[in-house]
Design a protein around this motif. Structure first.
Motif, PDB file in Angstrom:
ATOM      1  N   MET A 110      82.954  49.975  68.654  1.00  0.00           N
ATOM      2  CA  MET A 110      81.782  50.758  69.008  1.00  0.00           C
ATOM      3  C   MET A 110      81.318  50.352  70.406  1.00  0.00           C
ATOM      4  SD  MET A 110      78.129  50.868  67.040  1.00  0.00           S
ATOM      5  CE  MET A 110      77.787  52.529  66.559  1.00  0.00           C
ATOM      6  N   ALA A 111      81.010  51.313  71.222  1.00  0.00           N
ATOM      7  CA  ALA A 111      80.570  51.044  72.581  1.00  0.00           C
ATOM      8  C   ALA A 111      79.162  50.452  72.574  1.00  0.00           C
ATOM      9  CB  ALA A 111      80.576  52.341  73.385  1.00  0.00           C
ATOM     10  N   THR A 112      78.919  49.582  73.549  1.00  0.00           N
ATOM     11  CA  THR A 112      77.586  48.995  73.645  1.00  0.00           C
ATOM     12  C   THR A 112      76.645  49.972  74.335  1.00  0.00           C
ATOM     13  OG1 THR A 112      78.104  47.903  75.724  1.00  0.00           O
ATOM     14  CG2 THR A 112      78.433  46.622  73.707  1.00  0.00           C
ATOM     15  N   ILE A 113      75.378  49.873  73.976  1.00  0.00           N
ATOM     16  CA  ILE A 113      74.352  50.740  74.535  1.00  0.00           C
ATOM     17  C   ILE A 113      73.393  49.859  75.323  1.00  0.00           C
ATOM     18  CG2 ILE A 113      72.472  52.323  73.984  1.00  0.00           C
ATOM     19  CD1 ILE A 113      73.943  52.738  71.235  1.00  0.00           C
ATOM     20  N   PRO A 114      73.237  50.100  76.629  1.00  0.00           N
ATOM     21  CA  PRO A 114      72.304  49.256  77.383  1.00  0.00           C
ATOM     22  C   PRO A 114      70.863  49.572  76.988  1.00  0.00           C
ATOM     23  CG  PRO A 114      73.144  51.014  78.776  1.00  0.00           C
ATOM     24  CD  PRO A 114      73.868  51.107  77.466  1.00  0.00           C
ATOM     25  N   ILE A 115      70.066  48.514  76.857  1.00  0.00           N
ATOM     26  CA  ILE A 115      68.660  48.662  76.515  1.00  0.00           C
ATOM     27  C   ILE A 115      67.911  47.484  77.137  1.00  0.00           C
ATOM     28  CG2 ILE A 115      68.897  47.433  74.317  1.00  0.00           C
ATOM     29  CD1 ILE A 115      66.868  49.428  73.131  1.00  0.00           C
ATOM     30  N   THR A 116      66.707  47.728  77.595  1.00  0.00           N
ATOM     31  CA  THR A 116      65.928  46.632  78.165  1.00  0.00           C
ATOM     32  C   THR A 116      65.384  45.759  77.033  1.00  0.00           C
ATOM     33  OG1 THR A 116      63.833  47.835  78.182  1.00  0.00           O
ATOM     34  CG2 THR A 116      65.216  48.016  80.168  1.00  0.00           C
ATOM     35  N   LYS A 117      64.966  44.576  77.398  1.00  0.00           N
ATOM     36  CA  LYS A 117      64.396  43.645  76.422  1.00  0.00           C
ATOM     37  C   LYS A 117      63.182  44.282  75.734  1.00  0.00           C
ATOM     38  CE  LYS A 117      63.009  38.803  76.215  1.00  0.00           C
ATOM     39  NZ  LYS A 117      62.732  37.613  77.013  1.00  0.00           N
ATOM     40  N   ARG A 118      62.337  44.966  76.514  1.00  0.00           N
ATOM     41  CA  ARG A 118      61.148  45.633  75.975  1.00  0.00           C
ATOM     42  C   ARG A 118      61.549  46.727  74.977  1.00  0.00           C
ATOM     43  NH1 ARG A 118      58.979  47.782  80.534  1.00  0.00           N
ATOM     44  NH2 ARG A 118      60.181  49.651  80.191  1.00  0.00           N
ATOM     45  N   GLY A 119      62.575  47.504  75.309  1.00  0.00           N
ATOM     46  CA  GLY A 119      63.052  48.570  74.432  1.00  0.00           C
ATOM     47  C   GLY A 119      63.603  48.023  73.126  1.00  0.00           C
ATOM     48  N   ALA A 120      64.323  46.900  73.192  1.00  0.00           N
ATOM     49  CA  ALA A 120      64.866  46.283  71.983  1.00  0.00           C
ATOM     50  C   ALA A 120      63.737  45.783  71.092  1.00  0.00           C
ATOM     51  CB  ALA A 120      65.801  45.135  72.346  1.00  0.00           C
ATOM     52  N   GLU A 121      62.699  45.218  71.700  1.00  0.00           N
ATOM     53  CA  GLU A 121      61.551  44.745  70.913  1.00  0.00           C
ATOM     54  C   GLU A 121      60.863  45.906  70.194  1.00  0.00           C
ATOM     55  OE1 GLU A 121      60.697  41.617  70.160  1.00  0.00           O
ATOM     56  OE2 GLU A 121      62.504  41.071  71.278  1.00  0.00           O
ATOM     57  N   LYS A 122      60.730  47.042  70.882  1.00  0.00           N
ATOM     58  CA  LYS A 122      60.116  48.216  70.250  1.00  0.00           C
ATOM     59  C   LYS A 122      60.945  48.695  69.058  1.00  0.00           C
ATOM     60  CE  LYS A 122      57.326  50.351  73.836  1.00  0.00           C
ATOM     61  NZ  LYS A 122      57.129  51.559  74.641  1.00  0.00           N
ATOM     62  N   LEU A 123      62.273  48.707  69.212  1.00  0.00           N
ATOM     63  CA  LEU A 123      63.135  49.115  68.101  1.00  0.00           C
ATOM     64  C   LEU A 123      63.018  48.142  66.932  1.00  0.00           C
ATOM     65  CD1 LEU A 123      66.464  50.421  69.704  1.00  0.00           C
ATOM     66  CD2 LEU A 123      64.746  51.731  68.467  1.00  0.00           C
ATOM     67  N   LYS A 124      62.958  46.845  67.228  1.00  0.00           N
ATOM     68  CA  LYS A 124      62.822  45.843  66.171  1.00  0.00           C
ATOM     69  C   LYS A 124      61.491  46.011  65.440  1.00  0.00           C
ATOM     70  CE  LYS A 124      65.782  42.407  68.360  1.00  0.00           C
ATOM     71  NZ  LYS A 124      65.828  41.163  69.138  1.00  0.00           N
ATOM     72  N   GLU A 125      60.422  46.300  66.190  1.00  0.00           N
ATOM     73  CA  GLU A 125      59.115  46.530  65.567  1.00  0.00           C
ATOM     74  C   GLU A 125      59.148  47.759  64.663  1.00  0.00           C
ATOM     75  OE1 GLU A 125      56.210  46.809  68.719  1.00  0.00           O
ATOM     76  OE2 GLU A 125      56.614  44.760  69.373  1.00  0.00           O
ATOM     77  N   GLU A 126      59.807  48.836  65.148  1.00  0.00           N
ATOM     78  CA  GLU A 126      59.913  50.051  64.333  1.00  0.00           C
ATOM     79  C   GLU A 126      60.700  49.764  63.054  1.00  0.00           C
ATOM     80  OE1 GLU A 126      61.590  54.638  64.348  1.00  0.00           O
ATOM     81  OE2 GLU A 126      61.929  53.399  66.127  1.00  0.00           O
ATOM     82  N   LEU A 127      61.802  49.030  63.165  1.00  0.00           N
ATOM     83  CA  LEU A 127      62.618  48.701  62.004  1.00  0.00           C
ATOM     84  C   LEU A 127      61.808  47.881  61.001  1.00  0.00           C
ATOM     85  CD1 LEU A 127      65.377  48.777  60.621  1.00  0.00           C
ATOM     86  CD2 LEU A 127      65.984  46.717  61.895  1.00  0.00           C
ATOM     87  N   HIS A 128      61.078  46.901  61.486  1.00  0.00           N
ATOM     88  CA  HIS A 128      60.250  46.066  60.611  1.00  0.00           C
ATOM     89  C   HIS A 128      59.208  46.915  59.880  1.00  0.00           C
ATOM     90  CE1 HIS A 128      57.014  43.184  59.600  1.00  0.00           C
ATOM     91  NE2 HIS A 128      58.045  42.427  59.255  1.00  0.00           N
ATOM     92  N   ARG A 129      58.537  47.826  60.612  1.00  0.00           N
ATOM     93  CA  ARG A 129      57.527  48.699  60.014  1.00  0.00           C
ATOM     94  C   ARG A 129      58.150  49.609  58.953  1.00  0.00           C
ATOM     95  NH1 ARG A 129      56.582  53.669  60.926  1.00  0.00           N
ATOM     96  NH2 ARG A 129      57.607  53.727  62.952  1.00  0.00           N
TER      97      ARG A 129
END
Length: 158
Positions: free
Chosen positions: A1-20
């Motif tokens: 699977m190809a990697t998807i570039p994401i900023t540190k801030r964007g990854a944190e937002k995704l992690k917060e959404e997943l947790h919620r």
């Protein structure tokens, strides 16, 4: 699977959404399904159908976010040392050569892009035109209204 570039801030937002989704949304929909089941006949129970639909959406979104996070290449713009070149995560200040208008964009991943906040997708025409350029260079962008020329005023990694 190809990697998807994401900023540190964007990854944190995704992690917060997943947790919620996992700790709030999923338990709420399970409770709603249980409550609807308790009402009896499921064949004509609109609340049950709505709760099941919501559960499907939540489970699908959880899988989507988990997939994005597993394929993510997290890039911290502050840790970059690109020697003044425009790269993923860089914040670029531009001046439109025709109008003299100044704009400021940060080049981010697809999920983070929000033009109103000055966050542009790495695959957008303007980002592609900027990548690899330096302060003082001119970038030509094919816009819907025709060719636009922007001078790169400043490049920062914040």
């Amino acid at each position: 699977m190809a990697t998807i570039p994401i900023t540190k801030r964007g990854a944190e937002k995704l992690k917060e959404e997943l947790h919620r989704l996992q700790t709030v949304e999923r338990p709420n929909v399970i409770a709603a399904i249980a409550e609807a089941r308790a009402q009896g006949d499921l064949s004509e129970n609109a609340e049950y159908e709505a709760a099941k639909d919501r559960q499907g959406f939540i489970e699908g979104r959880i899988q989507e976010v988990e997939g994005k996070l597993s394929a993510a290449q997290i890039i911290d713009p502050q840790a970059l040392d690109a020697g003044g070149k425009v790269v993923f995560g860089a914040t670029v200040e531009l001046e439109d050569e025709d109008s003299g208008a100044s704009v400021r964009y940060q080049i981010v991943g697809e999920d983070e892009a929000d033009l109103k906040q000055g966050l542009i997708n790495i695959s957008s025409p303007i980002a592609r035109a900027l990548i690899g350029k330096e302060e003082g260079d001119t970038a030509e962008v094919q816009a819907p209204g025709g060719l636009r020329r922007y001078e790169i005023v400043a490049v920062s990694y914040t």
